[in-house]
Scaffold this active site. Sequence first.
Site, PDB file in Angstrom:
ATOM      1  CD  GLU A 139      21.786  15.495 -13.414  1.00  0.00           C
ATOM      2  OE1 GLU A 139      23.271  15.729 -13.915  1.00  0.00           O
ATOM      3  OE2 GLU A 139      21.813  15.122 -13.038  1.00  0.00           O
TER       4      GLU A 139
ATOM      5  NE  ARG B  51      26.511  39.672 -20.450  1.00  0.00           N
ATOM      6  CZ  ARG B  51      27.173  38.080 -19.430  1.00  0.00           C
ATOM      7  NH1 ARG B  51      28.018  37.629 -19.253  1.00  0.00           N
ATOM      8  NH2 ARG B  51      26.067  37.830 -19.037  1.00  0.00           N
ATOM      9  CD1 TRP B  52      24.683  38.027 -29.566  1.00  0.00           C
ATOM     10  CD2 TRP B  52      23.032  39.349 -30.179  1.00  0.00           C
ATOM     11  NE1 TRP B  52      24.569  37.884 -30.670  1.00  0.00           N
ATOM     12  CE2 TRP B  52      22.777  38.393 -31.328  1.00  0.00           C
ATOM     13  CE3 TRP B  52      22.167  40.882 -29.531  1.00  0.00           C
ATOM     14  CZ2 TRP B  52      22.540  39.164 -32.469  1.00  0.00           C
ATOM     15  CZ3 TRP B  52      21.213  41.343 -30.862  1.00  0.00           C
ATOM     16  CH2 TRP B  52      21.567  40.211 -31.990  1.00  0.00           C
TER      17      TRP B  52
ATOM     18  CB  THR C  85      11.896  39.780  -7.843  1.00  0.00           C
ATOM     19  OG1 THR C  85      10.926  38.940  -7.350  1.00  0.00           O
ATOM     20  CG2 THR C  85      11.773  40.430  -6.529  1.00  0.00           C
TER      21      THR C  85
ATOM     22  NE  ARG D 287      25.421  35.614 -11.162  1.00  0.00           N
ATOM     23  CZ  ARG D 287      26.039  35.456 -12.036  1.00  0.00           C
ATOM     24  NH1 ARG D 287      27.332  35.492 -11.918  1.00  0.00           N
ATOM     25  NH2 ARG D 287      25.601  36.834 -12.695  1.00  0.00           N
TER      26      ARG D 287
ATOM     27  NE  ARG E 170      19.012  43.629 -15.566  1.00  0.00           N
ATOM     28  CZ  ARG E 170      19.728  42.251 -16.134  1.00  0.00           C
ATOM     29  NH1 ARG E 170      18.824  42.723 -17.998  1.00  0.00           N
ATOM     30  NH2 ARG E 170      19.989  41.480 -16.295  1.00  0.00           N
TER      31      ARG E 170
ATOM     32  CG  HIS F 118      16.777  42.777 -23.234  1.00  0.00           C
ATOM     33  ND1 HIS F 118      16.681  41.732 -22.825  1.00  0.00           N
ATOM     34  CD2 HIS F 118      17.118  43.737 -22.567  1.00  0.00           C
ATOM     35  CE1 HIS F 118      17.581  42.097 -21.445  1.00  0.00           C
ATOM     36  NE2 HIS F 118      18.427  43.325 -21.975  1.00  0.00           N
TER      37      HIS F 118
ATOM     38  CD1 TRP G 244      11.747  43.809  -9.293  1.00  0.00           C
ATOM     39  CD2 TRP G 244      10.453  45.559 -11.575  1.00  0.00           C
ATOM     40  NE1 TRP G 244       9.593  43.717 -10.138  1.00  0.00           N
ATOM     41  CE2 TRP G 244       9.522  44.279 -11.283  1.00  0.00           C
ATOM     42  CE3 TRP G 244      10.563  46.816 -12.701  1.00  0.00           C
ATOM     43  CZ2 TRP G 244       8.610  44.728 -12.088  1.00  0.00           C
ATOM     44  CZ3 TRP G 244       9.625  47.046 -13.157  1.00  0.00           C
ATOM     45  CH2 TRP G 244       8.216  45.678 -13.031  1.00  0.00           C
TER      46      TRP G 244
ATOM     47  CG  LEU H 223       6.698  23.442 -24.709  1.00  0.00           C
ATOM     48  CD1 LEU H 223       7.356  22.537 -23.988  1.00  0.00           C
ATOM     49  CD2 LEU H 223       6.875  24.315 -25.766  1.00  0.00           C
TER      50      LEU H 223
ATOM     51  CG  ASP I  68      22.860  35.529 -18.242  1.00  0.00           C
ATOM     52  OD1 ASP I  68      21.937  37.634 -18.862  1.00  0.00           O
ATOM     53  OD2 ASP I  68      23.646  35.526 -17.821  1.00  0.00           O
ATOM     54  N   GLY I  69      22.820  36.896 -21.621  1.00  0.00           N
ATOM     55  CA  GLY I  69      23.672  37.296 -22.159  1.00  0.00           C
ATOM     56  C   GLY I  69      22.910  38.183 -23.271  1.00  0.00           C
TER      57      GLY I  69
END
Length: 246
Positions: free
Chosen positions: A199, A23-24, A65, A186, A70, A36, A68, A130, A19-20
């Site tokens: 956690e 805003r960044w 989901t 959240r 945006r 992005h 979409w 991985l 997230d962010g």
Amino acid sequence: MQSNLVARDDKLHVGIIMDGNGRWATRRGLSRVRGHEAGVETIRRIVEAAPKQGIGTLTLYAFSTDNWRRPKVEVAALMTLLRFYLSSEVQSLVENGVRLTVIGRRDRLPDGIASAIARAEAATADGGKLHLRIAVDYSARDAILNAAAKAAALTSLTREAFSQLVTGEAGLRDVDLIIRTSGEKRLSDFLLWEGAYAELHFTERMWPEFDAGDLAEALAAFHGRERRFGGLQAIMPDEVPSLSRA
């Protein structure tokens, strides 16, 4: 007592809500799309760092989901970035032993992306260093709902079987740690079944700023916690308080 859905290996499953990005970029006078793009660079850094820090499975929340809703221009840019990532990163993933799988719906993705996902998954299928899972057009509640619909036809059901219906994979390790960047606190419909005992770690760092050091910090905090999975650690006899009557 540990959950019977937790695998016995010692390689962690970490989920990250990336997230962010917007805003960044906005704070720097850049377009949200540029944010992005910077976020894709962070994915590269974290995928490289994850195995070195004891992570065996890494699930990244790329597009929900609900995303979409945006602006169409931003959604189109995100899909272009996804297409670019699938075409440009596969060789690097193969060379570094990374197996890629994409979770979420594919039927609503722009033409060609579902096929590109299938090709990337096939090309990286042998990666053992991985397991990188990218959530695209993903909703945990939808995944659980779809699993419940499939389970209705079964005569008997276990947690393990239902987990496979939710995740689409047998034996997938439960999520140990969920990290969310940008300061939001959240889960946003991310890994609700797999993360039942995860956690949680929230950081103010925006996703384009997040690096291997931030990942190490989150893991250090994780390893400092006591995970009881609903039970209690054994209590020694001399630790049991005495009860005296007045």
